[in-house]
Scaffold this active site. Structure first.
Site, PDB file in Angstrom:
ATOM      1  N   SER A 160      -8.829  10.719 -46.990  1.00  0.00           N
ATOM      2  CA  SER A 160     -10.060   9.933 -46.929  1.00  0.00           C
ATOM      3  C   SER A 160      -9.917   8.737 -47.851  1.00  0.00           C
ATOM      4  CB  SER A 160     -11.234  10.807 -47.366  1.00  0.00           C
ATOM      5  OG  SER A 160     -12.288  10.005 -47.858  1.00  0.00           O
ATOM      6  N   TYR A 188      -6.803   2.054   3.082  1.00  0.00           N
ATOM      7  CA  TYR A 188      -6.632   1.440   1.761  1.00  0.00           C
ATOM      8  C   TYR A 188      -7.842   0.594   1.375  1.00  0.00           C
ATOM      9  CZ  TYR A 188      -5.044  -1.416  -2.091  1.00  0.00           C
ATOM     10  OH  TYR A 188      -4.959  -2.029  -3.322  1.00  0.00           O
ATOM     11  N   LYS A 199      -5.026   4.160 -10.800  1.00  0.00           N
ATOM     12  CA  LYS A 199      -3.704   4.135 -11.444  1.00  0.00           C
ATOM     13  C   LYS A 199      -3.816   4.422 -12.942  1.00  0.00           C
ATOM     14  CE  LYS A 199      -1.555   0.519 -10.009  1.00  0.00           C
ATOM     15  NZ  LYS A 199      -0.851  -0.754  -9.783  1.00  0.00           N
ATOM     16  N   ASN A 239       0.813  -1.226   0.000  1.00  0.00           N
ATOM     17  CA  ASN A 239       0.000   0.000   0.000  1.00  0.00           C
ATOM     18  C   ASN A 239       0.845   1.273   0.000  1.00  0.00           C
ATOM     19  OD1 ASN A 239      -1.955  -1.898   0.250  1.00  0.00           O
ATOM     20  ND2 ASN A 239      -2.793  -1.183   2.194  1.00  0.00           N
ATOM     21  N   GLN A 295      -6.762   0.843  -6.655  1.00  0.00           N
ATOM     22  CA  GLN A 295      -5.933   0.336  -7.754  1.00  0.00           C
ATOM     23  C   GLN A 295      -6.382   0.946  -9.084  1.00  0.00           C
ATOM     24  OE1 GLN A 295      -4.637  -3.886  -7.987  1.00  0.00           O
ATOM     25  NE2 GLN A 295      -6.096  -4.037  -9.646  1.00  0.00           N
ATOM     26  N   ASN A 320      -7.807  16.025 -43.988  1.00  0.00           N
ATOM     27  CA  ASN A 320      -8.609  16.214 -42.768  1.00  0.00           C
ATOM     28  C   ASN A 320      -7.758  16.565 -41.552  1.00  0.00           C
ATOM     29  OD1 ASN A 320     -11.034  15.570 -44.120  1.00  0.00           O
ATOM     30  ND2 ASN A 320     -10.525  13.392 -43.953  1.00  0.00           N
ATOM     31  N   LYS A 335      -9.879  15.010 -50.107  1.00  0.00           N
ATOM     32  CA  LYS A 335      -9.897  15.404 -48.701  1.00  0.00           C
ATOM     33  C   LYS A 335      -8.524  15.439 -48.033  1.00  0.00           C
ATOM     34  CE  LYS A 335     -12.983  16.166 -46.323  1.00  0.00           C
ATOM     35  NZ  LYS A 335     -13.935  15.320 -45.620  1.00  0.00           N
ATOM     36  N   THR A 388     -17.175  37.418 -30.911  1.00  0.00           N
ATOM     37  CA  THR A 388     -17.851  36.989 -29.683  1.00  0.00           C
ATOM     38  C   THR A 388     -19.136  36.324 -30.155  1.00  0.00           C
ATOM     39  OG1 THR A 388     -19.167  38.993 -29.361  1.00  0.00           O
ATOM     40  CG2 THR A 388     -16.971  39.017 -28.394  1.00  0.00           C
ATOM     41  N   HIS A 389     -19.599  35.333 -29.457  1.00  0.00           N
ATOM     42  CA  HIS A 389     -20.801  34.560 -29.859  1.00  0.00           C
ATOM     43  C   HIS A 389     -20.669  33.989 -31.277  1.00  0.00           C
ATOM     44  CE1 HIS A 389     -23.058  36.593 -26.522  1.00  0.00           C
ATOM     45  NE2 HIS A 389     -22.322  37.633 -26.898  1.00  0.00           N
TER      46      HIS A 389
HETATM   47  N1  ARG Z   1      -1.979  -3.356  -7.078  1.00  0.00           N
HETATM   48  C1  ARG Z   1      -2.360  -2.870  -5.817  1.00  0.00           C
HETATM   49  C2  ARG Z   1      -2.870  -1.412  -5.913  1.00  0.00           C
HETATM   50  O1  ARG Z   1      -2.572  -0.769  -6.848  1.00  0.00           O
HETATM   51  C3  ARG Z   1      -1.189  -2.909  -4.891  1.00  0.00           C
HETATM   52  C4  ARG Z   1      -1.586  -2.833  -3.462  1.00  0.00           C
HETATM   53  C5  ARG Z   1      -2.222  -4.103  -3.044  1.00  0.00           C
HETATM   54  N2  ARG Z   1      -2.565  -4.042  -1.664  1.00  0.00           N
HETATM   55  C6  ARG Z   1      -3.476  -4.849  -1.114  1.00  0.00           C
HETATM   56  N3  ARG Z   1      -3.665  -4.679   0.145  1.00  0.00           N
HETATM   57  N4  ARG Z   1      -4.123  -5.725  -1.808  1.00  0.00           N
HETATM   58  O2  ARG Z   1      -3.580  -0.980  -5.061  1.00  0.00           O
END
Ligand code: ARG
Length: 450
Positions: free
Chosen positions: A278, A318, A326, A110, A323, A286, A284, A155-156
């Site tokens: 095209s 957590y 990401k 974590n 996850q 584009n 064309k 404008t507009h």
């Molecule tokens: N892939 C997990 C994430 O991005 C890593 C952390 C996992 N932790 C857990 N307690 N399962 O969160």
């Protein structure tokens, strides 16, 4: 290889796939940072007596190899590994035995993932700022080059006042630059060490959290270990929020370039090498690149909302939900960097048709300037306005396409750029270079085999 928490019970294959998600692929972008953070963590574990000093050279060597492999996308993360953190620990254990088995002392995936995300994010935000500055520089210089190319100001989406093409570019340059402080704030938010927070509640060891922060060049430790975990997702949202500013500017610039380069307007045209054709209509060319810049902006706003929604309803600490923050984070940073980069060839090769902007102007576009000519001779504004309003098109004297020349104040169309943009550009570039150099120094020191 195997999952770190494996106790021997089988895991349903569909569950494994679902819970792992895109981690193997996305973590590959984070592994090098995870390895650097692992090295700093290991050095601290030596200081507090968990690892022997003799174990460090092996760890450093192996982690450096992982960094090299990850940089060329060659570090394998299997579904069976679950994620990059597991693949890394398994690799260290396979090559180094007990040093690998000890590396996870005092940490959790974590805090490990947050560290990798923040170190990645620092670099990625600097990449975005660098691209932003290069594009700003270009727009600023186009602002000068086309400073006296008359086009209608709208404008507009209706003709408003005479303006110039350079003025439009200079406006975008200044707008982009205004986004830099947002990105600096994101950088500073990212630049705090989460390590030592472990799963969110610390561990029963005298971890030297400040030492790890220093080794990684973080500006400080983020103290409360639960606050660290509560910040995951929010940091991503904040960073994506900072990306919104430049992406919105580019979305609007793309839209302007699209309509200004239509057959009907033709103030500018796009060079063949930046347009696409095209499959059915031979004539064309584009503006796909500009349309995708616009679409990329729309997607970024969705990614920002995605991070916010994932975060919104979670209790403290957590949760695996995090996850999924990401992907928007990694992809949003990459896409923003790319759209800031890809607009430059379009701008560099832009063909300008000064006659078209001039011809597009209706006579009445000079009406307001006509009012001000009367004002300059002492007439009250409203009286002059009413007189011109009787029949604006015939009231205008002189060439309306040149009327912007009468506006002489700071920042007006056609005015020479003040020194503000130049100064801010230089200051921002210096800031980025300073951060880059500091990060570089930190990595060199960390990886130096002394
Ligand atoms: N892939 C997990 C994430 O991005 C890593 C952390 C996992 N932790 C857990 N307690 N399962 O969160």
């Amino acid at each position: 290889m195997s999952r770190l928490w494996d106790r021997g019970e089988p895991l349903e294959a569909t569950i494994a796939r679902f819970t792992v998600g895109r981690d193997p692929e996305l973590d590959l972008r984070l592994v090098a940072y995870d390895a650097l953070a692992s090295l700093a963590h290991a050095m601290m574990l030596v200081d507090i007596g968990i690892l022997d000093r003799e174990e460090l050279p092996g760890l450093r060597r192996e982690l450096s190899t992982v960094i090299d492999e990850a940089k060329v996308g060659a570090f394998p993360i299997d579904l069976a590994d679950e994620d990059g953190h597991t693949a890394l620990e398994n690799r260290l254990t396979e090559r180094l035995g007990d040093s690998g088995r000890r590396i996870h002392t005092g940490r959790s995936r974590n805090d490990q993932v947050i560290a990798a995300l923040r170190l990645f994010g620092r670099d990625a935000v600097l990449d975005v700022i660098e691209e932003l500055l290069a594009t700003t520089e270009l727009l600023h210089s186009l602002g000068e080059t086309h400073r006296e190319v008359s086009i209608p100001g709208y404008t507009h989406t209706r003709q408003a006042m005479p303006s110039t093409l350079g003025f439009l570019f200079a406006a975008y340059a200044e707008g982009l630059l205004d986004g830099v402080p947002w990105l600096v704030t994101a950088f500073e938010h990212l630049n705090r060490s989460p390590l030592g927070s472990a799963s969110g509640y610390g561990v029963a060891l005298p971890l030297d959290r400040q030492r790890v922060a220093d080794l990684l060049g973080f500006s400080r430790v983020q103290e409360n270990t639960l606050a660290v975990q509560n910040d995951r997702g929010r940091t991503e949202m904040l960073t994506l929020g900072a990306l919104l500013a430049p992406s919105l500017d580019l979305t609007r610039l793309a839209t302007d370039l699209i309509w200004m380069s239509t057959d009907e307007f033709g103030f500018v045209s796009l060079a063949d090498q930046v347009t696409t054709g095209s499959s059915i209509m031979p004539q064309k060319r584009n503006p796909d690149v500009l349309e995708l810049i616009r679409a990329s902006g729309a997607r970024l706003r969705a990614r920002h909302a995605e991070a916010a929604n994932l975060y919104a309803s979670l209790p403290a600490g957590y949760h695996r939900d995090l996850q999924l923050t990401k992907e928007p984070f990694l992809e949003g940073l990459r896409e923003t960097r790319d759209l800031l980069r890809v607009v430059r060839p379009v701008l560099e090769t832009l063909v300008v048709h000064p006659d078209r902007g001039r011809r597009a102007m209706t006579p009445s576009i000079g009406a307001t300037d006509e009012v001000y000519r009367r004002v300059a001779q002492g007439e009250p504004f409203r009286t002059a306005y009413k007189a011109v309003a009787q029949d604006p098109a015939t009231a205008v004297t002189g060439d309306p396409a040149e009327a912007w020349r009468d506006r002489q104040h700071l920042g007006a169309p056609g005015a020479k750029a003040g020194s503000g943009v130049r100064r801010r550009l230089d200051a921002a570039r210096e800031w980025v270079e300073g951060r880059r150099a500091a990060i570089e120094t930190v990595w060199e020191a960390l990886l130096a085999t002394s």
